[in-house]
Write an enzyme that holds these catalytic residues in place. Sequence first.
Site, PDB file in Angstrom:
ATOM      1  N   GLY A  53       0.861  -1.184   0.000  1.00  0.00           N
ATOM      2  CA  GLY A  53       0.000   0.000   0.000  1.00  0.00           C
ATOM      3  C   GLY A  53       0.888   1.221   0.000  1.00  0.00           C
ATOM      4  O   GLY A  53       1.861   1.264  -0.748  1.00  0.00           O
ATOM      5  N   GLU A  54       0.585   2.153   0.847  1.00  0.00           N
ATOM      6  CA  GLU A  54       1.393   3.370   0.945  1.00  0.00           C
ATOM      7  C   GLU A  54       1.937   3.429   2.361  1.00  0.00           C
ATOM      8  O   GLU A  54       1.183   3.637   3.317  1.00  0.00           O
ATOM      9  CB  GLU A  54       0.495   4.565   0.608  1.00  0.00           C
ATOM     10  N   SER A  55       3.253   3.224   2.485  1.00  0.00           N
ATOM     11  CA  SER A  55       3.814   3.078   3.833  1.00  0.00           C
ATOM     12  C   SER A  55       3.673   4.349   4.674  1.00  0.00           C
ATOM     13  O   SER A  55       3.566   4.278   5.895  1.00  0.00           O
ATOM     14  CB  SER A  55       5.266   2.623   3.778  1.00  0.00           C
ATOM     15  N   CYS A  85       6.071  -5.529   0.378  1.00  0.00           N
ATOM     16  CA  CYS A  85       6.220  -4.200  -0.221  1.00  0.00           C
ATOM     17  C   CYS A  85       6.154  -3.097   0.850  1.00  0.00           C
ATOM     18  O   CYS A  85       7.071  -3.000   1.655  1.00  0.00           O
ATOM     19  CB  CYS A  85       5.182  -4.037  -1.327  1.00  0.00           C
ATOM     20  N   ARG A 112      12.708   3.111  -0.422  1.00  0.00           N
ATOM     21  CA  ARG A 112      11.374   3.121  -1.037  1.00  0.00           C
ATOM     22  C   ARG A 112      11.465   3.426  -2.533  1.00  0.00           C
ATOM     23  O   ARG A 112      12.365   4.138  -2.970  1.00  0.00           O
ATOM     24  CB  ARG A 112      10.496   4.172  -0.359  1.00  0.00           C
ATOM     25  N   ILE A 145       5.550  -3.673  -7.622  1.00  0.00           N
ATOM     26  CA  ILE A 145       4.770  -2.461  -7.908  1.00  0.00           C
ATOM     27  C   ILE A 145       5.304  -1.324  -7.034  1.00  0.00           C
ATOM     28  O   ILE A 145       5.128  -1.335  -5.819  1.00  0.00           O
ATOM     29  CB  ILE A 145       3.262  -2.684  -7.621  1.00  0.00           C
ATOM     30  N   ARG A 146       5.984  -0.403  -7.661  1.00  0.00           N
ATOM     31  CA  ARG A 146       6.643   0.696  -6.907  1.00  0.00           C
ATOM     32  C   ARG A 146       7.333   0.140  -5.663  1.00  0.00           C
ATOM     33  O   ARG A 146       7.144   0.603  -4.542  1.00  0.00           O
ATOM     34  CB  ARG A 146       5.630   1.784  -6.560  1.00  0.00           C
ATOM     35  N   HIS A 182       4.765  -8.605  -4.463  1.00  0.00           N
ATOM     36  CA  HIS A 182       3.399  -9.003  -4.100  1.00  0.00           C
ATOM     37  C   HIS A 182       3.114 -10.422  -4.570  1.00  0.00           C
ATOM     38  O   HIS A 182       2.962 -10.634  -5.765  1.00  0.00           O
ATOM     39  CB  HIS A 182       2.389  -8.081  -4.796  1.00  0.00           C
ATOM     40  N   GLU A 184       0.358 -11.969  -3.500  1.00  0.00           N
ATOM     41  CA  GLU A 184      -1.088 -12.159  -3.308  1.00  0.00           C
ATOM     42  C   GLU A 184      -1.910 -11.872  -4.553  1.00  0.00           C
ATOM     43  O   GLU A 184      -3.076 -12.229  -4.607  1.00  0.00           O
ATOM     44  CB  GLU A 184      -1.581 -11.298  -2.128  1.00  0.00           C
TER      45      GLU A 184
HETATM   46  N1  GLN Z   1       5.845   2.712  -2.850  1.00  0.00           N
HETATM   47  C1  GLN Z   1       5.106   2.288  -1.688  1.00  0.00           C
HETATM   48  C2  GLN Z   1       5.709   2.868  -0.417  1.00  0.00           C
HETATM   49  O1  GLN Z   1       6.799   3.324  -0.423  1.00  0.00           O
HETATM   50  C3  GLN Z   1       5.058   0.769  -1.601  1.00  0.00           C
HETATM   51  C4  GLN Z   1       4.348   0.214  -2.812  1.00  0.00           C
HETATM   52  C5  GLN Z   1       3.607  -1.058  -2.565  1.00  0.00           C
HETATM   53  O2  GLN Z   1       3.363  -1.457  -1.424  1.00  0.00           O
HETATM   54  N2  GLN Z   1       3.174  -1.681  -3.636  1.00  0.00           N
HETATM   55  O3  GLN Z   1       5.077   2.845   0.595  1.00  0.00           O
END
Ligand code: GLN
Length: 204
Positions: A53-55, A85, A112, A145-146, A182, A184
């Site tokens: 998600g977004e940390s 992630c 990140r 993913i990112r 990921h 999942e």
């Molecule tokens: N870029 C996100 C972060 O730094 C992590 C991306 C993800 O969990 N898919 O939080």
Amino acid sequence: MAKRHSRPIIGVLAVQGDFAEHLHMLESLGVEGREVRLPTDLVGVAGLILPGGESTAMRRLLHRWDLISPIKSLAKRGAPILGTCAGAILLATKIADGDAPVLSLLDVEVRRNAFGRQLESFETSLIMEGLGSEGRSRTIHAVFIRAPEILKVGPSARAVATLDDGRIVAARQGRILGIAFHPEITGETGVHRWLISEATAALG
Ligand code: GLN
């Protein structure tokens, strides 16, 4: 004494991010998952998943809802914790470029969004140590993913998967596992199976 039926309940941090996919995966493996939003949700949980998600958002909500110390206690009791992630970022003892660590349960330094814009999302196969039966390596399918990169692995942890170019994308410290990708969303069940078997072992 009656034999305890040791089917573990696995908590999934559900404050932000792709927790629904993890719950779905657990269900498909016949294991009860539980959304974790409050400290009381952790009672009776034998393992925990910190999703992607977004940390930055997750960090804020973990503090706001007083989840940091109950999650650390869960780890201290020997429950396995899987961070994927953003979840791996939450586990790290060090985050490059200034952010303070959140849970500090995995002795690694992460960066990140380490794979840049061009490669914001890619898929590959990886050999991951310790996932197969009796701790053997297993090839798994991974989507990034990112994603963060694990820059350094400290003495308490060890790298368990790297890309072909040598970049570390998974590290483990006892029953704490942080992965940059990921599993999942690809139908890759190996990592979740590992978590379930560790949680079952932790139940005793
Ligand atoms: N870029 C996100 C972060 O730094 C992590 C991306 C993800 O969990 N898919 O939080």
